[in-house]
Scaffold this motif. Structure first.
Motif, PDB file in Angstrom:
ATOM      1  N   HIS A  89      44.452  31.604  30.213  1.00 28.47           N
ATOM      2  CA  HIS A  89      43.574  32.509  30.988  1.00 28.47           C
ATOM      3  C   HIS A  89      42.187  31.735  31.453  1.00 28.47           C
ATOM      4  CE1 HIS A  89      41.424  36.009  32.965  1.00 28.47           C
ATOM      5  NE2 HIS A  89      42.865  36.294  33.261  1.00 28.47           N
ATOM      6  N   ARG A  90      41.669  31.373  30.509  1.00 25.28           N
ATOM      7  CA  ARG A  90      40.353  30.737  30.397  1.00 25.28           C
ATOM      8  C   ARG A  90      40.378  29.452  31.614  1.00 25.28           C
ATOM      9  NH1 ARG A  90      39.050  29.935  25.391  1.00 25.28           N
ATOM     10  NH2 ARG A  90      38.412  32.096  25.123  1.00 25.28           N
ATOM     11  N   ALA A  91      41.469  28.639  31.135  1.00 30.60           N
ATOM     12  CA  ALA A  91      41.643  27.476  32.007  1.00 30.60           C
ATOM     13  C   ALA A  91      41.606  27.895  33.478  1.00 30.60           C
ATOM     14  CB  ALA A  91      42.589  26.474  31.466  1.00 30.60           C
ATOM     15  N   ILE A  92      42.436  28.815  33.613  1.00 35.48           N
ATOM     16  CA  ILE A  92      42.674  29.261  35.011  1.00 35.48           C
ATOM     17  C   ILE A  92      41.457  29.842  35.715  1.00 35.48           C
ATOM     18  CG2 ILE A  92      44.116  30.676  36.566  1.00 35.48           C
ATOM     19  CD1 ILE A  92      46.406  30.332  34.510  1.00 35.48           C
ATOM     20  N   HIS A  93      40.889  30.488  35.053  1.00 38.43           N
ATOM     21  CA  HIS A  93      39.655  31.166  35.373  1.00 38.43           C
ATOM     22  C   HIS A  93      38.496  30.078  35.722  1.00 38.43           C
ATOM     23  CE1 HIS A  93      36.397  34.086  36.295  1.00 38.43           C
ATOM     24  NE2 HIS A  93      35.554  33.917  35.297  1.00 38.43           N
ATOM     25  N   SER A  94      38.524  29.234  34.941  1.00 36.91           N
ATOM     26  CA  SER A  94      37.513  28.210  34.837  1.00 36.91           C
ATOM     27  C   SER A  94      37.923  27.142  36.122  1.00 36.91           C
ATOM     28  CB  SER A  94      37.425  27.068  33.629  1.00 36.91           C
ATOM     29  OG  SER A  94      36.594  26.059  33.836  1.00 36.91           O
ATOM     30  N   LEU A  95      39.305  26.878  36.458  1.00 30.52           N
ATOM     31  CA  LEU A  95      39.529  26.123  37.728  1.00 30.52           C
ATOM     32  C   LEU A  95      38.910  26.960  38.933  1.00 30.52           C
ATOM     33  CD1 LEU A  95      43.220  24.984  37.977  1.00 30.52           C
ATOM     34  CD2 LEU A  95      41.003  23.673  38.219  1.00 30.52           C
ATOM     35  N   GLU A  96      38.934  28.270  38.920  1.00 28.45           N
ATOM     36  CA  GLU A  96      38.693  29.225  40.194  1.00 28.45           C
ATOM     37  C   GLU A  96      37.287  28.904  40.064  1.00 28.45           C
ATOM     38  OE1 GLU A  96      41.835  32.809  40.711  1.00 28.45           O
ATOM     39  OE2 GLU A  96      40.358  32.781  38.897  1.00 28.45           O
ATOM     40  N   GLU A  97      36.524  29.034  39.155  1.00 27.87           N
ATOM     41  CA  GLU A  97      34.897  28.678  39.190  1.00 27.87           C
ATOM     42  C   GLU A  97      34.617  27.380  39.954  1.00 27.87           C
ATOM     43  OE1 GLU A  97      33.483  29.369  35.270  1.00 27.87           O
ATOM     44  OE2 GLU A  97      33.368  31.474  35.643  1.00 27.87           O
ATOM     45  N   GLY A  98      35.399  26.293  39.160  1.00 22.56           N
ATOM     46  CA  GLY A  98      35.189  25.015  39.708  1.00 22.56           C
ATOM     47  C   GLY A  98      35.677  24.676  41.322  1.00 22.56           C
ATOM     48  N   LEU A  99      36.679  25.384  41.836  1.00 23.18           N
ATOM     49  CA  LEU A  99      37.006  25.211  43.103  1.00 23.18           C
ATOM     50  C   LEU A  99      36.174  26.208  43.942  1.00 23.18           C
ATOM     51  CD1 LEU A  99      40.869  25.404  42.605  1.00 23.18           C
ATOM     52  CD2 LEU A  99      39.456  23.589  43.475  1.00 23.18           C
ATOM     53  N   LYS A 100      35.364  27.265  43.490  1.00 20.33           N
ATOM     54  CA  LYS A 100      34.730  28.332  44.041  1.00 20.33           C
ATOM     55  C   LYS A 100      35.492  29.150  45.136  1.00 20.33           C
ATOM     56  CE  LYS A 100      30.538  25.640  43.469  1.00 20.33           C
ATOM     57  NZ  LYS A 100      30.720  24.658  42.522  1.00 20.33           N
ATOM     58  N   CYS A 101      36.719  29.427  44.566  1.00 21.64           N
ATOM     59  CA  CYS A 101      37.480  30.245  45.452  1.00 21.64           C
ATOM     60  C   CYS A 101      38.495  31.049  44.403  1.00 21.64           C
ATOM     61  CB  CYS A 101      38.374  29.665  46.601  1.00 21.64           C
ATOM     62  SG  CYS A 101      39.719  28.341  46.053  1.00 21.64           S
ATOM     63  N   ALA A 102      38.994  32.050  44.985  1.00 24.07           N
ATOM     64  CA  ALA A 102      40.001  32.633  44.217  1.00 24.07           C
ATOM     65  C   ALA A 102      41.585  32.076  44.333  1.00 24.07           C
ATOM     66  CB  ALA A 102      40.166  34.160  44.454  1.00 24.07           C
ATOM     67  N   LEU A 103      42.221  31.951  43.267  1.00 22.22           N
ATOM     68  CA  LEU A 103      43.797  31.604  43.485  1.00 22.22           C
ATOM     69  C   LEU A 103      44.407  32.639  43.251  1.00 22.22           C
ATOM     70  CD1 LEU A 103      43.176  28.119  41.221  1.00 22.22           C
ATOM     71  CD2 LEU A 103      43.288  28.315  43.559  1.00 22.22           C
ATOM     72  N   PHE A 104      44.269  33.613  42.510  1.00 21.35           N
ATOM     73  CA  PHE A 104      45.425  34.809  42.066  1.00 21.35           C
ATOM     74  C   PHE A 104      44.644  35.870  42.294  1.00 21.35           C
ATOM     75  CE2 PHE A 104      46.022  31.027  39.411  1.00 21.35           C
ATOM     76  CZ  PHE A 104      47.475  31.002  39.566  1.00 21.35           C
ATOM     77  N   ARG A 105      45.499  36.988  42.545  1.00 23.19           N
ATOM     78  CA  ARG A 105      44.885  38.410  42.534  1.00 23.19           C
ATOM     79  C   ARG A 105      45.647  39.162  41.322  1.00 23.19           C
ATOM     80  NH1 ARG A 105      48.717  38.903  46.721  1.00 23.19           N
ATOM     81  NH2 ARG A 105      50.615  40.579  46.132  1.00 23.19           N
ATOM     82  N   GLN A 106      44.842  40.195  40.772  1.00 22.83           N
ATOM     83  CA  GLN A 106      45.122  40.973  39.595  1.00 22.83           C
ATOM     84  C   GLN A 106      46.020  41.933  39.935  1.00 22.83           C
ATOM     85  OE1 GLN A 106      43.956  39.762  36.417  1.00 22.83           O
ATOM     86  NE2 GLN A 106      45.636  40.979  35.438  1.00 22.83           N
ATOM     87  N   GLU A 107      47.319  42.396  39.398  1.00 24.04           N
ATOM     88  CA  GLU A 107      48.113  43.220  39.594  1.00 24.04           C
ATOM     89  C   GLU A 107      48.888  43.485  38.168  1.00 24.04           C
ATOM     90  OE1 GLU A 107      51.652  42.530  42.382  1.00 24.04           O
ATOM     91  OE2 GLU A 107      50.305  42.330  44.044  1.00 24.04           O
ATOM     92  N   GLY A 108      47.934  44.736  37.731  1.00 17.09           N
ATOM     93  CA  GLY A 108      48.230  45.171  36.431  1.00 17.09           C
ATOM     94  C   GLY A 108      47.780  43.884  35.407  1.00 17.09           C
ATOM     95  N   ARG A 109      48.917  43.691  34.780  1.00 15.56           N
ATOM     96  CA  ARG A 109      48.620  42.506  33.506  1.00 15.56           C
ATOM     97  C   ARG A 109      49.181  41.320  34.193  1.00 15.56           C
ATOM     98  NH1 ARG A 109      50.438  44.689  27.922  1.00 15.56           N
ATOM     99  NH2 ARG A 109      49.681  42.707  27.436  1.00 15.56           N
ATOM    100  N   LEU A 110      49.452  41.304  35.409  1.00 12.05           N
ATOM    101  CA  LEU A 110      49.886  39.937  36.036  1.00 12.05           C
ATOM    102  C   LEU A 110      49.081  39.387  37.102  1.00 12.05           C
ATOM    103  CD1 LEU A 110      53.574  41.205  37.092  1.00 12.05           C
ATOM    104  CD2 LEU A 110      53.078  39.777  34.848  1.00 12.05           C
ATOM    105  N   LEU A 111      48.906  37.877  37.094  1.00  9.27           N
ATOM    106  CA  LEU A 111      48.228  37.321  37.934  1.00  9.27           C
ATOM    107  C   LEU A 111      49.450  36.778  39.102  1.00  9.27           C
ATOM    108  CD1 LEU A 111      46.153  34.859  35.662  1.00  9.27           C
ATOM    109  CD2 LEU A 111      45.497  36.959  37.011  1.00  9.27           C
TER     110      LEU A 111
END
Length: 302
Positions: free
Chosen positions: A38-60
């Motif tokens: 999860h940390r790696a994916i979130h860090s990617l979004e920060e590096g890209l400066k855009c969202a890649l996923f939306r949260q639906e409950g416990r799912l991305l």
């Protein structure tokens, strides 16, 4: 511009997640914790400066941006794999092409036997043969233009950059025309030939080096009327009576109808130490290992 948070490792984790679909499955596939994924994916979004996923409950759930990134990253990874493969093959690593260098005189017996043996060990091996002088072969080995070379080493040669496997040693003798009236009943004194003409190989060849070592010991500067670039031309010149030469014994059996080789007094220690040489940092290459194994077999059978 991308910052340091954007790494190939994070892209690999991203691709694994897109394939697995959940953090838990991705973590299991990669042997990581779900928190790290999860940390790696979130860090990617920060590096890209855009969202890649939306949260639906416990799912991305992937957004269109994630699908585009997946497509492009798969292409980049494939290109990178190809770049690594081509780079290694250009350097001669993990290729079925084997570049062997050798002295001209070794093609009379040694090289054909070694190549035949290597083809039996590795049938898919495509062997390219380069014939040249000791000096040129060493230069090409150092620049990784050749994988292994068969050369004559100086006595006591040692260099940690190379792995050397001795094959045999060969004495240097006086070459005269086959119909010469010189007797081989006893060793000849090379100094008795100071007034004669000689033919030699060019500088850089092992036989050139050994010839001048013998001339120096005999105490005279030879009258060299011709220098040639290969041992076959040299033998032809001796056979035609152009001049005498100093040659290794290994050529005698093949050219006994053209030349005779006569022993020289006090020159028994002037010998050619024929060895296979490769770069020490490449000796574990499977193709070079096959060459080493065949060279060991060859030296045992002599």
């Amino acid at each position: 511009m991308l910052d340091d948070t954007f790494t190939l490792k994070k892209l690999e984790i991203f691709l694994a997640f897109m394939k697995a679909g959940t953090l838990a499955d991705t973590a299991e596939d990669l042997g990581m914790s779900t928190v790290s994924v999860h940390r790696a994916i979130h860090s990617l979004e920060e590096g890209l400066k855009c969202a890649l996923f939306r949260q639906e409950g416990r799912l991305l759930v992937p957004l269109p941006s994630a699908l585009v990134l997946e497509e492009r990253v798969l292409s980049i990874v494939a290109s990178l794999d190809d770049a690594v493969k081509v780079t290694r093959e250009t350097a001669g690593i993990y290729s079925n092409k084997f570049k062997l260098g050798a002295l001209y005189s070794l093609t009379l017996n040694t090289v054909p036997r070694l190549i035949a043996g290597m083809k039996l060990r590795k049938g898919d091996l495509n062997i390219e043969l380069t014939l040249d002088s000791n000096e040129v072969l060493f230069r090409k080995l150092k620049s990784v233009e050749l994988d292994a070379i068969l050369v004559s080493l100086e006595p006591g040669f040692r260099d940690d950059d190379f792995t050397c496997l001795p094959l045999f040693n060969d004495e240097v003798l006086l070459a005269v025309p086959a119909d010469s009236d010189l007797s081989d009943a006893s060793p000849l004194d090379l100094s008795d030939f100071r007034e004669q003409t000689f033919v030699t190989l060019k500088k850089g060849f092992a036989t050139f080096r050994d010839s001048y070592r013998a001339f120096d010991r005999a105490g005279f500067e030879p009258n060299v009327v011709m220098e040639v670039s290969d041992i076959f031309s040299l033998i032809s010149m001796v056979s035609a009576g152009v001049g005498f030469a100093l040659l290794p014994r290994r050529v005698e059996a093949v050219f006994e109808n053209k030349i005779r080789l006569l022993p020289l007094k006090g020159m028994g220690d002037i010998r050619q130490n024929i060895s296979m040489v490769c770069l020490a940092n490449r000796e574990r290459d499977p193709r070079i290992l096959a060459c080493i194994a065949e060279c060991r077999t060859y030296s045992r059978e002599l």
